[in-house]
Design an enzyme around this catalytic site. Structure first.
Site, PDB file in Angstrom:
ATOM      1  N   THR A  92       0.828  -1.207   0.000  1.00 50.52           N
ATOM      2  CA  THR A  92       0.000   0.000   0.000  1.00 50.52           C
ATOM      3  C   THR A  92       0.862   1.256   0.000  1.00 50.52           C
ATOM      4  OG1 THR A  92      -1.690  -1.176   1.258  1.00 50.52           O
ATOM      5  CG2 THR A  92      -1.859   1.211   1.189  1.00 50.52           C
ATOM      6  N   LYS A 152      -0.349  -9.793   8.549  1.00 45.46           N
ATOM      7  CA  LYS A 152      -0.120  -8.400   8.930  1.00 45.46           C
ATOM      8  C   LYS A 152      -1.480  -7.874   9.371  1.00 45.46           C
ATOM      9  CE  LYS A 152       1.047  -3.821   7.069  1.00 45.46           C
ATOM     10  NZ  LYS A 152       1.395  -3.053   5.843  1.00 45.46           N
ATOM     11  N   TYR A 191      -3.011  -9.908   4.823  1.00 45.70           N
ATOM     12  CA  TYR A 191      -2.944  -8.501   5.232  1.00 45.70           C
ATOM     13  C   TYR A 191      -4.362  -7.992   5.437  1.00 45.70           C
ATOM     14  CZ  TYR A 191      -1.812  -3.447   4.714  1.00 45.70           C
ATOM     15  OH  TYR A 191      -1.688  -2.094   4.881  1.00 45.70           O
ATOM     16  N   ARG A 201      -8.845   0.733   5.092  1.00 41.85           N
ATOM     17  CA  ARG A 201      -8.560   1.083   3.703  1.00 41.85           C
ATOM     18  C   ARG A 201      -9.358   0.244   2.708  1.00 41.85           C
ATOM     19  NH1 ARG A 201      -3.123   4.189   2.785  1.00 41.85           N
ATOM     20  NH2 ARG A 201      -4.112   4.338   0.741  1.00 41.85           N
ATOM     21  N   TYR A 256     -13.009  -2.903  -2.034  1.00 38.53           N
ATOM     22  CA  TYR A 256     -14.175  -2.448  -2.802  1.00 38.53           C
ATOM     23  C   TYR A 256     -15.228  -3.536  -2.994  1.00 38.53           C
ATOM     24  CZ  TYR A 256     -17.090   0.002  -6.163  1.00 38.53           C
ATOM     25  OH  TYR A 256     -18.155   0.592  -6.776  1.00 38.53           O
ATOM     26  N   ILE A 283       5.318  -4.295  10.140  1.00 40.92           N
ATOM     27  CA  ILE A 283       5.536  -3.812   8.777  1.00 40.92           C
ATOM     28  C   ILE A 283       5.191  -2.337   8.833  1.00 40.92           C
ATOM     29  CG2 ILE A 283       4.838  -3.953   6.361  1.00 40.92           C
ATOM     30  CD1 ILE A 283       4.383  -6.940   6.766  1.00 40.92           C
TER      31      ILE A 283
END
Length: 297
Positions: free
Chosen positions: A44, A161, A133, A138, A107, A203
């Site tokens: 990202t 993550k 992840y 987000r 999305y 991370i």
């Protein structure tokens, strides 16, 4: 290599928005010299959403070339399209990456069963180790502990993550998975607390510009020297927060340029440069953190 301070590396670009090899080399050498455990290339923070498929592959391969086995490289390979995620993952087989970081589909808002089938399909397409992840702020998609537990049974899904910032998730997950399943924080603000509860590292966005400090925090945490780790982490807390005053990686790219780590802070639309008011905020955070104050002009 899937522990300690792992940097979510920015993708440096020149003034025209092309990948800047000069700055990429400078950044990678900075992390080699700072003792960073590994690099996540084109996650990202690396602006995966605005790089073409070809550019994505090229940046990871350039990172591997420059790293020259002096630092481990993890490839960001996530997508909201399962077929594309598989294609990206297979692109890096036998490339030298130590594994892949794959974000939950954004999305689409899949069900938990959809998430399970998505990551199962990716894992079954490759022998590369896979890090899940989860970053619902987000993606609009939250992978629940029960789904993570199901996925942990797949041999090459080795960890996650976890970037919800919800520390209660750690016990929820660890109670459902085997001991060797790796939990890594994806939230700089809560990362130390995450490690106190059993996480193996971070991370990190902050590590782009405070690499040695993030390495030290992780080392102290692994040695359970939490008082010392707390002192250093509190020094960086203003920075952890300031780097998210606008959507990541807007602020961290500006800070990296300010500190001379990259030549330009170019972003691709729809990301726009850091606002004047927030430039002042990030500059003050750099100063409070003690990061190369002489360069903060």
């Amino acid at each position: 290599m899937f522990a300690g301070s792992i940097v979510a590396l920015v993708t440096p670009m020149d003034i025209k928005g092309n990948i800047c090899r000069y700055s990429l080399k400078k950044l990678i050498n900075y992390h080699i010299n700072s003792g960073t455990s590994a690099i996540v290339s084109v996650g990202t923070t690396g602006e995966s959403a605005t790089l073409s498929h070809e550019e994505h592959g090229n940046v990871v391969m350039k990172t591997l070339e420059i790293a020259n086995e002096n630092i481990a490289v993890i490839a960001g390979t996530g997508s909201n399209d399962t077929a594309e995620a598989i294609s990206l993952t297979k692109r890096f087989e036998n490339s030298g990456v130590i594994g892949c970081l794959s974000v939950t589909p954004y999305y689409n808002r899949p069900t938990q069963e959809g998430l399970y089938q998505h990551f199962k399909a990716i894992a079954n397409s490759t022998n590369l180790p896979q890090l899940l992840y989860n970053v619902p702020s987000r993606t609009g998609c939250d992978m629940l502990p029960e789904t993570i537990a199901r996925l942990s049974k797949i041999n090459n899904i080795i960890g996650i993550k976890e970037a919800t910032g919800d520390l209660s998730r750690i016990n929820q997950i660890t109670n459902l998975v085997d001991e060797d399943f790796i939990l890594i924080s994806g939230d700089d603000i809560t990362a130390l607390e995450f490690m106190k509860l059993g996480g193996k590292g971070i991370i990190s966005v902050t590590a782009n510009i405070a690499a040695k400090e993030m390495v030290k925090i992780c080392q102290l945490a692994s040695q359970k020297k939490f008082n010392q780790a707390n002192k250093l982490n509190q020094r960086l807390m203003f920075l952890h927060k300031a780097l998210f005053c606008e959507s990541n990686p807007i602020a961290v790219k500006w800070a990296a340029k300010k500190l001379g780590l990259i030549k330009y802070d170019t972003l691709r639309l729809p990301m726009t440069p850091l606002s004047i008011i927030n430039q002042s905020k990030v500059k003050q955070a750099l100063i409070k953190s003690g990061l190369q104050i002489g360069n903060c002009r």
